[in-house]
Scaffold this motif. Structure first.
Motif, PDB file in Angstrom:
ATOM      1  N   GLY A 514       0.787  -1.321   0.082  1.00  5.33           N
ATOM      2  CA  GLY A 514      -0.211   0.034  -0.168  1.00  5.33           C
ATOM      3  C   GLY A 514       0.752   1.416   0.137  1.00  5.33           C
ATOM      4  N   TYR A 515       2.115   1.115  -0.085  1.00  7.64           N
ATOM      5  CA  TYR A 515       2.947   2.526  -0.050  1.00  7.64           C
ATOM      6  C   TYR A 515       3.412   2.971  -1.464  1.00  7.64           C
ATOM      7  CZ  TYR A 515       3.687   0.623   4.876  1.00  7.64           C
ATOM      8  OH  TYR A 515       3.487   0.350   6.197  1.00  7.64           O
ATOM      9  N   GLY A 516       2.966   2.574  -2.363  1.00  2.00           N
ATOM     10  CA  GLY A 516       3.333   3.092  -3.559  1.00  2.00           C
ATOM     11  C   GLY A 516       4.248   2.594  -4.424  1.00  2.00           C
ATOM     12  N   PRO A 517       4.911   3.007  -5.248  1.00  2.00           N
ATOM     13  CA  PRO A 517       6.035   2.581  -6.215  1.00  2.00           C
ATOM     14  C   PRO A 517       7.127   2.659  -5.492  1.00  2.00           C
ATOM     15  CG  PRO A 517       4.703   4.345  -7.523  1.00  2.00           C
ATOM     16  CD  PRO A 517       4.230   4.370  -6.082  1.00  2.00           C
ATOM     17  N   VAL A 518       8.054   1.615  -5.682  1.00  4.19           N
ATOM     18  CA  VAL A 518       9.334   1.612  -5.015  1.00  4.19           C
ATOM     19  C   VAL A 518      10.547   2.353  -5.926  1.00  4.19           C
ATOM     20  CG1 VAL A 518      11.464  -0.086  -4.365  1.00  4.19           C
ATOM     21  CG2 VAL A 518       9.235  -0.632  -4.236  1.00  4.19           C
ATOM     22  N   LEU A 519      11.116   3.510  -4.966  1.00  2.00           N
ATOM     23  CA  LEU A 519      12.042   4.203  -5.274  1.00  2.00           C
ATOM     24  C   LEU A 519      13.285   3.448  -5.253  1.00  2.00           C
ATOM     25  CD1 LEU A 519      11.205   7.815  -4.009  1.00  2.00           C
ATOM     26  CD2 LEU A 519      10.839   6.958  -6.397  1.00  2.00           C
ATOM     27  N   LEU A 520      13.483   2.825  -4.210  1.00  3.44           N
ATOM     28  CA  LEU A 520      14.782   2.167  -3.933  1.00  3.44           C
ATOM     29  C   LEU A 520      14.742   1.235  -2.842  1.00  3.44           C
ATOM     30  CD1 LEU A 520      17.977   2.479  -4.703  1.00  3.44           C
ATOM     31  CD2 LEU A 520      18.192   3.966  -2.706  1.00  3.44           C
ATOM     32  N   ALA A 521      15.570   0.221  -2.917  1.00  2.00           N
ATOM     33  CA  ALA A 521      15.437  -0.864  -1.925  1.00  2.00           C
ATOM     34  C   ALA A 521      16.619  -1.465  -1.445  1.00  2.00           C
ATOM     35  CB  ALA A 521      14.415  -1.990  -2.191  1.00  2.00           C
ATOM     36  N   SER A 522      16.946  -1.994  -0.408  1.00  2.65           N
ATOM     37  CA  SER A 522      18.263  -2.612  -0.104  1.00  2.65           C
ATOM     38  C   SER A 522      18.381  -3.830  -0.619  1.00  2.65           C
ATOM     39  CB  SER A 522      18.651  -2.585   1.430  1.00  2.65           C
ATOM     40  OG  SER A 522      17.560  -3.271   2.167  1.00  2.65           O
ATOM     41  N   ALA A 523      16.928  -4.528  -0.484  1.00  6.60           N
ATOM     42  CA  ALA A 523      16.709  -5.977  -1.194  1.00  6.60           C
ATOM     43  C   ALA A 523      15.504  -5.843  -2.008  1.00  6.60           C
ATOM     44  CB  ALA A 523      16.733  -6.966  -0.254  1.00  6.60           C
ATOM     45  N   PRO A 524      15.051  -6.218  -2.927  1.00  6.99           N
ATOM     46  CA  PRO A 524      14.079  -5.887  -3.661  1.00  6.99           C
ATOM     47  C   PRO A 524      12.539  -6.821  -3.083  1.00  6.99           C
ATOM     48  CG  PRO A 524      15.385  -7.504  -4.906  1.00  6.99           C
ATOM     49  CD  PRO A 524      15.852  -6.999  -3.730  1.00  6.99           C
ATOM     50  N   PRO A 525      11.585  -5.911  -3.000  1.00  4.70           N
ATOM     51  CA  PRO A 525      10.426  -6.821  -2.633  1.00  4.70           C
ATOM     52  C   PRO A 525       9.855  -7.915  -3.641  1.00  4.70           C
ATOM     53  CG  PRO A 525       9.864  -4.220  -2.562  1.00  4.70           C
ATOM     54  CD  PRO A 525      11.394  -4.666  -3.301  1.00  4.70           C
ATOM     55  N   THR A 526       9.220  -8.758  -2.710  1.00  4.93           N
ATOM     56  CA  THR A 526       8.733 -10.005  -3.656  1.00  4.93           C
ATOM     57  C   THR A 526       7.611 -10.303  -3.471  1.00  4.93           C
ATOM     58  OG1 THR A 526       9.570 -11.402  -1.762  1.00  4.93           O
ATOM     59  CG2 THR A 526      11.285 -11.084  -3.562  1.00  4.93           C
ATOM     60  N   GLU A 527       6.960 -11.253  -3.973  1.00  5.70           N
ATOM     61  CA  GLU A 527       5.504 -11.491  -3.953  1.00  5.70           C
ATOM     62  C   GLU A 527       5.216 -12.633  -2.850  1.00  5.70           C
ATOM     63  OE1 GLU A 527       1.663 -13.415  -6.348  1.00  5.70           O
ATOM     64  OE2 GLU A 527       2.861 -11.466  -7.379  1.00  5.70           O
ATOM     65  N   VAL A 528       4.566 -12.546  -1.909  1.00  4.98           N
ATOM     66  CA  VAL A 528       4.393 -13.474  -0.919  1.00  4.98           C
ATOM     67  C   VAL A 528       2.845 -13.676  -0.680  1.00  4.98           C
ATOM     68  CG1 VAL A 528       4.813 -14.162   1.502  1.00  4.98           C
ATOM     69  CG2 VAL A 528       6.806 -13.129   0.327  1.00  4.98           C
ATOM     70  N   ASP A 529       2.374 -14.998  -0.897  1.00  8.49           N
ATOM     71  CA  ASP A 529       1.002 -15.167  -0.541  1.00  8.49           C
ATOM     72  C   ASP A 529      -0.129 -13.999  -1.272  1.00  8.49           C
ATOM     73  OD1 ASP A 529       1.642 -17.448   0.645  1.00  8.49           O
ATOM     74  OD2 ASP A 529       1.623 -16.331   2.748  1.00  8.49           O
ATOM     75  N   GLY A 530       0.515 -13.523  -2.699  1.00  7.07           N
ATOM     76  CA  GLY A 530      -0.470 -12.663  -3.494  1.00  7.07           C
ATOM     77  C   GLY A 530      -0.083 -11.326  -2.918  1.00  7.07           C
ATOM     78  N   GLU A 531       0.991 -10.963  -1.942  1.00  9.42           N
ATOM     79  CA  GLU A 531       1.160  -9.698  -1.560  1.00  9.42           C
ATOM     80  C   GLU A 531       2.636  -9.291  -1.795  1.00  9.42           C
ATOM     81  OE1 GLU A 531      -1.331  -7.870   2.079  1.00  9.42           O
ATOM     82  OE2 GLU A 531      -0.467 -10.078   2.718  1.00  9.42           O
ATOM     83  N   ILE A 532       2.849  -8.078  -2.130  1.00  9.75           N
ATOM     84  CA  ILE A 532       4.124  -7.513  -2.306  1.00  9.75           C
ATOM     85  C   ILE A 532       4.647  -7.259  -0.855  1.00  9.75           C
ATOM     86  CG2 ILE A 532       5.582  -5.400  -3.152  1.00  9.75           C
ATOM     87  CD1 ILE A 532       4.352  -7.298  -5.311  1.00  9.75           C
ATOM     88  N   ALA A 533       5.732  -8.093  -0.595  1.00  9.08           N
ATOM     89  CA  ALA A 533       6.503  -7.892   0.674  1.00  9.08           C
ATOM     90  C   ALA A 533       8.081  -7.554   0.722  1.00  9.08           C
ATOM     91  CB  ALA A 533       6.241  -9.498   1.427  1.00  9.08           C
ATOM     92  N   LEU A 534       8.511  -7.025   1.800  1.00 12.43           N
ATOM     93  CA  LEU A 534       9.722  -6.631   1.715  1.00 12.43           C
ATOM     94  C   LEU A 534      10.544  -7.807   2.772  1.00 12.43           C
ATOM     95  CD1 LEU A 534      11.698  -4.014   1.253  1.00 12.43           C
ATOM     96  CD2 LEU A 534      10.994  -3.529   3.667  1.00 12.43           C
ATOM     97  N   PRO A 535      11.667  -8.175   2.215  1.00 11.22           N
ATOM     98  CA  PRO A 535      12.285  -9.194   2.752  1.00 11.22           C
ATOM     99  C   PRO A 535      12.745  -9.068   4.300  1.00 11.22           C
ATOM    100  CG  PRO A 535      13.024  -8.979   0.589  1.00 11.22           C
ATOM    101  CD  PRO A 535      12.201  -7.864   0.804  1.00 11.22           C
ATOM    102  N   VAL A 536      12.935  -9.889   5.031  1.00  4.11           N
ATOM    103  CA  VAL A 536      13.630  -9.602   6.413  1.00  4.11           C
ATOM    104  C   VAL A 536      15.215  -8.867   6.023  1.00  4.11           C
ATOM    105  CG1 VAL A 536      14.513 -10.880   8.211  1.00  4.11           C
ATOM    106  CG2 VAL A 536      12.518 -11.675   7.185  1.00  4.11           C
ATOM    107  N   ASP A 537      15.353  -7.901   7.157  1.00  3.51           N
ATOM    108  CA  ASP A 537      16.521  -7.362   7.257  1.00  3.51           C
ATOM    109  C   ASP A 537      16.639  -6.514   5.951  1.00  3.51           C
ATOM    110  OD1 ASP A 537      17.306  -8.418   9.787  1.00  3.51           O
ATOM    111  OD2 ASP A 537      18.248 -10.068   8.692  1.00  3.51           O
TER     112      ASP A 537
END
Length: 545
Positions: A514-537
């Motif tokens: 729900g946060y909008g488009p990704v500008l930058l990530a230390s590790a790319p978000p992935t799809e988990v159970d149909g939702e976009i999720a940010l990895p641990v750490d």
């Protein structure tokens, strides 16, 4: 690689939101091939700092010194030690920095001099009761024959803070015996340092980092602390930042900074000073900052935060509240030349690197000024296995604790140590870099998508350009998030795009759809159970209207 464009250098309040890069001079770049970094090496590498996207560099001491404590034992405050070059090299370096849009902050060491300083050699020659000794803190000892130190004070480097000289008196040194403390109640000491400030300001420096800014004034009478290694096994230095000691954070120290501020303000272009200060409460630390004292003080609580959401949240809230009270920006730092590198503090190896990358995005998304320590943009870990005979930290001989592991020279290029630290064909460096650093060099990471260097370059480019991150005083708005997840937003004006920073310190991927488009990530978000999720750490920046 996209080159970062430097800021203009005519902004008098540049320091409020600047990113400052700490250069540990002997470990940054070696131009003459003797294995020790120098000023000409810095000049050669200034385009790297411009392209990284920082606003200023802070140089550790380069003054004439016996180098007992990495240059923090100064013998001449108005000259350059020959191992680093000369004043012409300094002038060339600062001129080149300014031409690239980079400001220069230099370290000032006012608590103590070197024992090789002319004042101290004169004090030893003059004897007890002399005017020369009044510039330092000489005292008679206790005991029947003065054979005991004047009080129970301890050196930060371990052992007693007093050394006896041939005539029987003792002198105070809160650090190494080669670093005698000055008597800052002596008017000649105060006048000398005001002239030292002017000397470097006249040469164009943009600011000063004040070493041991809390230490110059000692409590009248030099009373005992009442505890210590020889009394109950506790080191007095353990009280730094949590309690008051009679040799630190005395009220009278603020008179010094009230005398320095008009000097800084008399020069154009926003000359500034930042305090390396420890105080027992946030309120006492805040006293170093203000319109009549210094512009900044380091937030060491952020540097000491543990890898827990609650720890970071508490430190951030406290620091921002203090900033509001004093009307000055918060100053964030994750590593420096005195602290184990945060890749290693956060777990070392792949885990430590993931967390360090996330912490960088957290820090760079916060309002205020940020200080980076050289090599953190490469993801360098602490070097833990240096041979004892190569270690040069004076505290190592007294306590077994060493800061050398965070001071290993930077890897620039190539597959073999010292990785281009010196000129072509040179195989010298004052401390050896490990074989594993070949993949961490500047050349190995430049232009490589996902590398730590490119992460920093991208983050600094966005921080400079995005309206949500451009201001030093824009509020942080905390957002609802799962346990172990930090989420906050920043928006400069109601009609500007909002930047959202999310850091996942939990044990499971965190939904971020729900946060909008990704500008930058230390590790790319992935799809988990149909939702976009940010990895641990991991951490990510999002933009939403």
């Amino acid at each position: 690689m996209t080159q970062n464009t430097p800021r203009t250098t005519d902004d008098a309040t540049w320091w409020r939101s600047a990113v400052v890069y700490q250069v540990y001079v002997r470990s940054f770049a070696d131009a003459n091939g003797d294995g020790i970094g120098d000023l000409r090496g810095i000049t050669q590498r200034l385009p790297y700092l411009r392209d990284l996207g920082v606003d200023a560099l802070w140089l550790t001491p380069f003054y004439t010194s016996p180098q007992i404590d990495g240059g923090y034992d100064v013998a001449d405050y108005r000259d350059v030690d020959p191992i680093f070059g000369n004043l012409d090299d300094f002038d060339t370096m600062i001129g080149q920095a300014h031409s690239l849009g980079l400001r220069v902050i230099v370290d000032l060491v006012p608590n103590h001099t070197s024992s090789a300083h002319p004042w101290f050699t004169a004090a030893l020659a003059a004897g007890p009761g002399s005017a020369e000794r009044e510039r330092y803190l000489f005292r008679d000892g206790r005991g029947a024959d003065g054979e005991l130190p004047p009080n129970d004070w301890e050196s930060i480097f371990g052992g007693p803070a007093w050394t006896r000289v041939a005539d029987g008196q003792w002198y105070l040194h809160l650090f190494d015996p080669a670093q005698p403390d000055l008597n800052w109640r002596h008017p000649e000491v105060r006048a000398e340092f005001e002239e030292i400030l002017r000397f470097w300001l006249d040469r164009g420096v943009d600011g000063f980092r004040i070493d041991v800014a809390h230490g110059m004034i000692k409590e009248e009478g030099l009373p005992d602390v009442g505890f210590g290694m020889l009394i109950d096994g506790r080191r007095q230095s353990s009280m730094l930042g949590s309690g008051r000691l009679p040799y630190f954070d005395q009220d009278e120290v603020h008179d010094i900074y009230r005398a320095w501020r008009p000097i800084l303000d008399s020069y154009p272009g926003g000359r500034m000073a930042v305090a390396e200060a420890w105080a027992e409460t946030p309120q006492r630390l805040a006293r170093y900052i203000g319109p009549d004292e210094l512009q900044q003080a380091f937030s060491f609580d952020f540097l000491d935060a543990t890898w827990e959401a609650g720890s970071f949240r508490k430190v951030i809230d406290t620091a921002l509240a203090e900033a509001t009270i004093v009307g000055a920006p918060t100053t964030w730092v994750l590593s420096n030349h005195d602290k184990q590198r945060h890749v290693t503090r956060y777990g070392d190896g792949e885990v430590g690197l993931r967390r360090a990358r996330a912490a960088a995005l957290l820090m760079l998304a916060l309002p205020g000024c940020t200080y980076l320590y050289q090599g953190e943009e490469l993801g360098l870990p602490e070097v833990l296995d240096l041979p004892d005979e190569l270690r040069q930290d004076p505290s190592f001989l007294r306590t077994g604790e060493s800061r050398d592991g965070c001071r290993v020279p930077l890897p620039w290029e190539g597959t073999e140590p010292p990785y281009g630290f010196g000129p072509a064909g040179c195989d010298k460096s004052w401390l050896p870099a490990p074989a594993s650093w070949a993949q961490l060099s500047v050349a190995a990471q430049t232009g490589v998508a996902g590398s730590t260097l490119e992460l920093y370059r991208s983050a600094l480019r966005i921080r400079r350009a995005h309206p949500g991150l451009a201001g030093s005083d824009d509020p942080v708005r905390w957002l609802d998030a799962a346990p172990g997840v930090l989420a906050f937003s920043r928006r400069a004006t109601p009609d500007a795009p909002e930047l959202v920073c999310v850091v996942n310190i939990s044990a499971a991927p965190a939904p971020v759809g729900g946060y909008g488009p990704v500008l930058l990530a230390s590790a790319p978000p992935t799809e988990v159970d149909g939702e976009i999720a940010l990895p641990v750490d991991a951490a990510a920046w999002f933009e939403r209207e």
